[in-house]
Scaffold this active site. Structure first.
Site, PDB file in Angstrom:
ATOM      1  N   SER A 136       0.831  -1.201   0.000  1.00  0.00           N
ATOM      2  CA  SER A 136       0.000   0.000   0.000  1.00  0.00           C
ATOM      3  C   SER A 136       0.877   1.268   0.000  1.00  0.00           C
ATOM      4  O   SER A 136       1.622   1.463  -0.958  1.00  0.00           O
ATOM      5  CB  SER A 136      -0.958  -0.078   1.196  1.00  0.00           C
ATOM      6  OG  SER A 136      -1.939   0.909   1.124  1.00  0.00           O
TER       7      SER A 136
ATOM      8  N   ASP B   2     -10.421  -3.901  -4.580  1.00  0.00           N
ATOM      9  CA  ASP B   2      -9.773  -2.932  -3.691  1.00  0.00           C
ATOM     10  C   ASP B   2     -10.475  -1.577  -3.820  1.00  0.00           C
ATOM     11  O   ASP B   2     -10.499  -0.984  -4.910  1.00  0.00           O
ATOM     12  CB  ASP B   2      -8.289  -2.809  -4.082  1.00  0.00           C
ATOM     13  CG  ASP B   2      -7.488  -2.024  -3.058  1.00  0.00           C
ATOM     14  OD1 ASP B   2      -8.082  -1.219  -2.316  1.00  0.00           O
ATOM     15  OD2 ASP B   2      -6.264  -2.217  -3.002  1.00  0.00           O
TER      16      ASP B   2
ATOM     17  N   HIS C 263      -8.330  -4.643  -0.294  1.00  0.00           N
ATOM     18  CA  HIS C 263      -7.032  -4.024  -0.011  1.00  0.00           C
ATOM     19  C   HIS C 263      -6.133  -4.962   0.804  1.00  0.00           C
ATOM     20  O   HIS C 263      -4.921  -4.829   0.800  1.00  0.00           O
ATOM     21  CB  HIS C 263      -7.266  -2.699   0.725  1.00  0.00           C
ATOM     22  CG  HIS C 263      -6.089  -1.784   0.653  1.00  0.00           C
ATOM     23  ND1 HIS C 263      -5.562  -1.322  -0.537  1.00  0.00           N
ATOM     24  CD2 HIS C 263      -5.308  -1.258   1.637  1.00  0.00           C
ATOM     25  CE1 HIS C 263      -4.522  -0.541  -0.286  1.00  0.00           C
ATOM     26  NE2 HIS C 263      -4.340  -0.501   1.025  1.00  0.00           N
TER      27      HIS C 263
HETATM   28  C1  MLT Z   1      -1.395   6.018  -0.178  1.00  0.00           C
HETATM   29  O1  MLT Z   1      -1.785   7.016   0.405  1.00  0.00           O
HETATM   30  O2  MLT Z   1      -0.209   5.738  -0.357  1.00  0.00           O
HETATM   31  C2  MLT Z   1      -2.437   5.102  -0.713  1.00  0.00           C
HETATM   32  O3  MLT Z   1      -3.666   5.735  -0.775  1.00  0.00           O
HETATM   33  C3  MLT Z   1      -2.534   3.848   0.079  1.00  0.00           C
HETATM   34  C4  MLT Z   1      -2.825   4.133   1.521  1.00  0.00           C
HETATM   35  O4  MLT Z   1      -3.997   4.214   1.892  1.00  0.00           O
HETATM   36  O5  MLT Z   1      -1.906   4.280   2.274  1.00  0.00           O
END
Ligand code: MLT
Length: 206
Positions: free
Chosen positions: A106, A156, A187
């Protein structure tokens, strides 16, 4: 932990020349992906930094303005900081940078993608779990020789499939050898993809 390297981190020596650079998701920390690292490659060394940015108390690797909308100035700075940290850690702990594989989940996958695109000679291989396009590189970097394995979740809600596909396209057009899979998942990670990621790592040329 060596405080001079600039990131709170864990480093654990391995029994092979490979080092996994473990990059956690939003709200995680340097301990989060250690067991995932062992699962993926039990004999590799593990280097796991904590994201230096806090969002409502939750560590991240760079700031965002909203869900999926990144603070590009901060992303640029943090990307360079992480690349410099990796180089410093390689010197401090005496590991071979050419044997590093980034494993990011992520937000951690997004900063790994950003390092690939902005500092292309830094990370030779990466496993990107639930990644999206960090920025559109102009011009494209030269990623010949770089190998990337990408896993997305078909359901996701945070990272739309098209966004992950766009990242795979950018990396391929830059010359990287990219494999992208989409799983019946959201996710969160599934066991199936971790088994496949492990197989890919096992077969990755040393
Ligand atoms: C991010 O902010 O890098 C992406 O949206 C994934 C997350 O939720 O961290």
């Amino acid at each position: 932990m060596n405080p001079e390297l600039g990131f709170v981190h864990v480093y654990e020596r391995g029994a092979s020349p490979r080092t996994l650079l473990l990059l956690h998701g939003t709200g995680g920390n340097e301990h989060d992906l250690l067991s995932l690292g062992t699962e993926l490659d039990p004999v590799a060394a593990r280097l796991s930094p904590r994201g230096p940015v806090l969002e409502n108390g939750h560590p991240r690797f760079f700031r965002r303005l909203a869900e999926g909308v990144f603070d590009q100035e901060d992303l640029k700075r943090r990307t360079n900081d992480l690349a410099d940290f990796l180089r410093g850690a390689a010197q401090a702990y005496q590991f071979d940078l050419s044997k590093v594989v980034a494993v990011g989940y992520s937000n951690g996958a997004n900063i790994a993608a950003s390092v690939l695109l902005r500092r292309p000679r830094t990370i030779p291989a990466a496993v990107l779990l639930r990644a999206m396009v960090p920025f559109e590189p102009e011009p494209l970097p030269d990623l010949n020789g770089t190998r990337v394995w990408i896993a997305g979740g078909k359901n996701d809600l945070i990272i739309p499939r098209e966004n992950t596909e766009r990242l795979a396209t950018i990396l391929s057009e830059a010359g990287a050898e990219v494999t992208a899979h989409f799983f019946d998942a959201g996710h969160g990670l599934t066991n199936t993809e971790l088994v496949l990621a492990k197989r890919w790592l096992d077969e990755l040329p040393a």
